[in-house]
Design a protein around this motif. Structure first.
Motif, short mmCIF file in Angstrom:
data_model
loop_
_atom_site.label_atom_id
_atom_site.label_comp_id
_atom_site.label_asym_id
_atom_site.label_seq_id
_atom_site.Cartn_x
_atom_site.Cartn_y
_atom_site.Cartn_z
N ARG A 1 0.46 82.36 -12.19
CA ARG A 1 1.12 83.09 -11.11
C ARG A 1 0.17 84.16 -10.57
NH1 ARG A 1 6.30 82.28 -9.85
NH2 ARG A 1 7.58 81.05 -11.27
N ALA B 1 -2.46 82.40 -8.56
CA ALA B 1 -1.93 81.91 -7.28
C ALA B 1 -2.04 82.96 -6.18
CB ALA B 1 -0.48 81.47 -7.45
N ALA C 1 -4.67 81.30 -2.10
CA ALA C 1 -3.83 81.61 -0.94
C ALA C 1 -4.36 80.97 0.34
CB ALA C 1 -3.74 83.13 -0.77
N HIS D 1 -2.71 77.64 1.43
CA HIS D 1 -1.27 77.50 1.64
C HIS D 1 -0.91 76.92 3.01
CE1 HIS D 1 2.96 78.20 0.78
NE2 HIS D 1 3.07 78.68 2.01
N HIS E 1 1.15 69.76 -3.23
CA HIS E 1 0.76 70.68 -4.31
C HIS E 1 -0.71 71.07 -4.20
CE1 HIS E 1 4.12 68.42 -6.34
NE2 HIS E 1 4.42 69.64 -6.75
N ASP F 1 0.22 76.07 -6.43
CA ASP F 1 1.04 76.30 -5.24
C ASP F 1 1.80 75.02 -4.93
OD1 ASP F 1 2.20 77.52 -3.06
OD2 ASP F 1 0.36 77.70 -1.88
N ILE G 1 5.38 76.05 -9.96
CA ILE G 1 4.10 76.74 -10.02
C ILE G 1 3.90 77.28 -11.44
CG2 ILE G 1 2.78 78.72 -9.18
CD1 ILE G 1 4.20 78.39 -6.50
#
Length: 257
Positions: free
Chosen positions: A77, A80, A86, A89, A104, A117, A131
C-alpha cells in the motif's frame, strides 16, 4: 507492562520484520533467535503475537516463518503511493474503459505476484483481487509476463528452487517444462495469456514493463473468457503495450526489448 518493556517488544517485532524481509524463503525459530540474539522462548512469544495479527506466517510443512499478508499489504500500500506506480493509474483506467475489463498493475516477488493497483470496469465482472494481494505467478497472466521478462530463457533456477507448481484449475500449468515453453511463447509474442488457469471462466492478457529503476512491473486485463476472446488477445496485448509505453517512467519489454 512498563513503557520500557513495551518499547522492547516493539523493537523485537521490528527486528523480526526486517530480518524476514531479507529472507524471502523464511527462517526457523532457532535461526531467528540466533540472528537477533534473543532467546528462543522470548522470540516464540514475539512471533506468536505477530502471527496472530498476520504480520508473520508459518509455513506448514517446514514450520519456517515468513512475512505474513498484513506486512505485505502495508508494504505494498505504501509502494502504491510511489510516483512510478501512481504514473500508471491513468493508463489502467483507459484500458479498463476501452475493454470493459479489470486492469491490474503488479510486481513479481520471488515466484508470486503482488497487486499494486487495480481499476474495475464500470459494468461487468469485478475480480476478487485486492491491492496488496498475492497470487502464484505461474497461474496468472501478469505473473507469466513478469517471469518471462525477469528470467533468462536458459535460467530457471528461481523456478527450480520454488515449491511444486500449484494447480488452481484443471487448466493450470503444473510442470516446469510446460511453464518454460509458455514463457518462451510470451517472449516471442510480447504478452502473456492466462487461459482459465487461475479461475474457471476467466481469462487474462498481460505485458511486462521495465521502469527507470530497472524493475519490471506488469499490466494485465482480466475478465470473462467470452469477453476476452471477443476483444481478441492480440488486441488486448497491443492495448496494454501502448498503455505501458505511455506511462512516463516505463520502457516496455517483450517486443520492444
Amino acid at each position: 507492562m512498563t513503557k520500557s518493556e513495551s518499547h522492547q517488544g516493539v523493537d523485537r517485532a521490528l527486528r523480526v520484520l526486517t530480518l524476514l524481509g531479507d529472507n524471502a524463503a523464511g527462517m526457523s525459530l532457532g535461526e531467528i533467535a540466533v540472528a537477533t540474539g534473543i532467546s528462543k522462548s522470548t522470540m516464540h512469544r514475539v512471533l506468536s503475537a505477530m502471527k496472530s495479527r498476520d504480520f508473520v506466517h508459518q509455513d506448514g510443512p517446514s514450520s519456517r516463518y515468513m512475512l505474513g499478508p498484513a506486512a505485505l499489504e502495508v508494504a505494498f500500500r505504501f509502494q502504491a503511493e510511489s510516483p512510478i506506480v501512481a504514473s500508471f493509474h491513468d493508463q489502467l483506467v483507459q484500458v479498463s474503459r476501452w475493454s470493459g475489463l479489470t486492469v491490474h498493475l503488479a510486481r513479481l516477488m520471488d515466484t508470486s505476484v503482488v497487486y499494486l493497483d487495480k481499476v474495475n470496469p464500470i459494468d461487468g465482472l469485478r475480480t476478487n483481487s485486492v491491492i496488496g494481494g498475492v497470487n502464484p505467478a505461474h497461474v496468472t497472466g501478469v505473473g507469466k509476463a513478469l517471469l518471462a521478462a525477469t528470467l533468462d530463457e536458459k535460467d530457471d533456477r528461481l523456478l527450480k528452487g520454488s515449491r511444486a507448481l500449484e494447480a488452481r484449475t484443471e487448466h493450470s500449468i503444473t510442470n516446469l517444462a510446460e511453464l518454460a515453453y509458455e514463457l518462451e511463447l510470451t517472449r516471442e509474442r510480447g504478452f502473456a495469456v492466462d487461459r482459465e488457469e487461475s479461475e474457471v471462466g476467466v481469462m487474462c492478457v498481460a505485458v511486462a514493463v521495465e521502469v527507470v529503476t530497472g524493475e519490471f512491473l506488469g499490466l494485465s486485463a482480466t475478465g470473462p473468457s467470452p469477453q476476452v476472446i471477443a476483444i481478441g488477445i492480440e488486441n488486448l496485448g497491443s492495448a496494454l503495450l501502448s498503455a505501458g509505453m505511455a506511462a512516463p517512467y516505463s520502457r516496455p519489454a517483450g517486443r520492444e526489448r
